[in-house]
Motif scaffolding. Structure first.
Motif, PDB file in Angstrom:
ATOM      1  N   GLU A  13      46.970  45.335  42.987  1.00  0.00           N
ATOM      2  CA  GLU A  13      47.965  46.321  43.824  1.00  0.00           C
ATOM      3  C   GLU A  13      48.039  47.820  43.224  1.00  0.00           C
ATOM      4  O   GLU A  13      48.539  48.729  43.945  1.00  0.00           O
ATOM      5  CB  GLU A  13      49.434  45.571  43.412  1.00  0.00           C
ATOM      6  CG  GLU A  13      49.599  44.282  44.230  1.00  0.00           C
ATOM      7  CD  GLU A  13      50.952  43.590  44.160  1.00  0.00           C
ATOM      8  OE1 GLU A  13      51.591  43.884  43.076  1.00  0.00           O
ATOM      9  OE2 GLU A  13      51.207  42.830  44.788  1.00  0.00           O
ATOM     10  N   MET A  14      47.688  47.925  41.897  1.00  0.00           N
ATOM     11  CA  MET A  14      47.557  49.239  41.429  1.00  0.00           C
ATOM     12  C   MET A  14      46.446  49.997  41.985  1.00  0.00           C
ATOM     13  O   MET A  14      46.503  51.257  42.096  1.00  0.00           O
ATOM     14  CB  MET A  14      47.331  49.520  39.883  1.00  0.00           C
ATOM     15  CG  MET A  14      48.760  49.050  39.332  1.00  0.00           C
ATOM     16  SD  MET A  14      48.510  48.902  37.428  1.00  0.00           S
ATOM     17  CE  MET A  14      47.792  50.399  36.975  1.00  0.00           C
ATOM     18  N   LEU A  15      45.604  49.314  42.759  1.00  0.00           N
ATOM     19  CA  LEU A  15      44.313  50.033  43.030  1.00  0.00           C
ATOM     20  C   LEU A  15      44.680  50.147  44.716  1.00  0.00           C
ATOM     21  O   LEU A  15      43.707  50.446  45.435  1.00  0.00           O
ATOM     22  CB  LEU A  15      43.124  49.330  42.909  1.00  0.00           C
ATOM     23  CG  LEU A  15      42.491  49.257  41.567  1.00  0.00           C
ATOM     24  CD1 LEU A  15      41.375  48.194  41.131  1.00  0.00           C
ATOM     25  CD2 LEU A  15      42.216  50.780  41.188  1.00  0.00           C
ATOM     26  N   ASN A  16      45.686  49.601  45.203  1.00  0.00           N
ATOM     27  CA  ASN A  16      45.930  49.579  46.509  1.00  0.00           C
ATOM     28  C   ASN A  16      45.154  48.676  47.449  1.00  0.00           C
ATOM     29  O   ASN A  16      44.631  49.299  48.308  1.00  0.00           O
ATOM     30  CB  ASN A  16      46.238  51.109  47.022  1.00  0.00           C
ATOM     31  CG  ASN A  16      47.513  51.630  46.427  1.00  0.00           C
ATOM     32  OD1 ASN A  16      48.600  51.071  46.335  1.00  0.00           O
ATOM     33  ND2 ASN A  16      47.236  52.976  46.182  1.00  0.00           N
ATOM     34  N   MET A  17      44.610  47.766  46.852  1.00  0.00           N
ATOM     35  CA  MET A  17      43.550  47.003  47.440  1.00  0.00           C
ATOM     36  C   MET A  17      44.159  45.690  47.900  1.00  0.00           C
ATOM     37  O   MET A  17      45.183  45.036  47.042  1.00  0.00           O
ATOM     38  CB  MET A  17      42.571  46.482  46.373  1.00  0.00           C
ATOM     39  CG  MET A  17      41.255  45.897  46.923  1.00  0.00           C
ATOM     40  SD  MET A  17      40.177  45.477  45.241  1.00  0.00           S
ATOM     41  CE  MET A  17      40.139  47.050  44.537  1.00  0.00           C
ATOM     42  N   THR A  18      43.894  45.096  48.880  1.00  0.00           N
ATOM     43  CA  THR A  18      44.240  43.677  49.627  1.00  0.00           C
ATOM     44  C   THR A  18      43.654  42.757  49.046  1.00  0.00           C
ATOM     45  O   THR A  18      42.529  42.815  48.364  1.00  0.00           O
ATOM     46  CB  THR A  18      44.183  44.051  51.053  1.00  0.00           C
ATOM     47  OG1 THR A  18      42.632  43.718  51.571  1.00  0.00           O
ATOM     48  CG2 THR A  18      44.799  44.913  51.831  1.00  0.00           C
ATOM     49  N   GLN A  19      44.109  41.528  49.128  1.00  0.00           N
ATOM     50  CA  GLN A  19      43.272  40.157  48.700  1.00  0.00           C
ATOM     51  C   GLN A  19      42.088  40.151  49.325  1.00  0.00           C
ATOM     52  O   GLN A  19      41.083  39.821  48.713  1.00  0.00           O
ATOM     53  CB  GLN A  19      44.108  39.205  48.904  1.00  0.00           C
ATOM     54  CG  GLN A  19      45.374  39.019  47.982  1.00  0.00           C
ATOM     55  CD  GLN A  19      46.181  37.701  48.189  1.00  0.00           C
ATOM     56  OE1 GLN A  19      46.324  36.968  49.415  1.00  0.00           O
ATOM     57  NE2 GLN A  19      47.032  37.370  47.224  1.00  0.00           N
ATOM     58  N   GLU A  20      42.109  40.537  50.546  1.00  0.00           N
ATOM     59  CA  GLU A  20      40.850  40.331  51.560  1.00  0.00           C
ATOM     60  C   GLU A  20      39.530  41.328  50.680  1.00  0.00           C
ATOM     61  O   GLU A  20      38.442  41.127  50.622  1.00  0.00           O
ATOM     62  CB  GLU A  20      40.931  40.700  52.918  1.00  0.00           C
ATOM     63  CG  GLU A  20      41.831  39.593  53.739  1.00  0.00           C
ATOM     64  CD  GLU A  20      43.340  39.788  53.437  1.00  0.00           C
ATOM     65  OE1 GLU A  20      43.831  40.673  53.038  1.00  0.00           O
ATOM     66  OE2 GLU A  20      43.943  38.666  53.537  1.00  0.00           O
TER      67      GLU A  20
END
Length: 77
Positions: A13-20
């Motif tokens: 989440e800190m990297l603004n990344m989705t699970q996908e």
């Protein structure tokens, strides 16, 4: 949620990344990332190393969180 799952989720989440997105970079399914984050499944050592690279966190941090789980199978002499 277990400690490893919490670290994976918060780092992602800190990297603004989705699970996908994380799943693609680590080369696992998105459902697998979901299981790691919820604590249903513990990543293998090889996957932990991939996660640490992608999430830019020390592998030792993830491995240490897994230490209690893996140590439970070791018997005292």
């Amino acid at each position: 949620m277990n400690s490893i799952g919490h670290i994976i989720k918060s780092s992602r989440e800190m990297l603004n990344m989705t699970q996908e997105e994380l799943a693609q970079k680590v080369r696992v399914g998105a459902h697998t990332i979901e299981k790691y984050e919820s604590g249903e499944q513990i990543p293998s050592t090889q996957t932990i190393l991939k996660l640490s690279t992608v999430l830019d966190i020390p592998a030792s941090e993830l491995l240490q969180q897994n230490h209690v789980h893996t140590n439970s199978s070791i018997k005292n002499p």
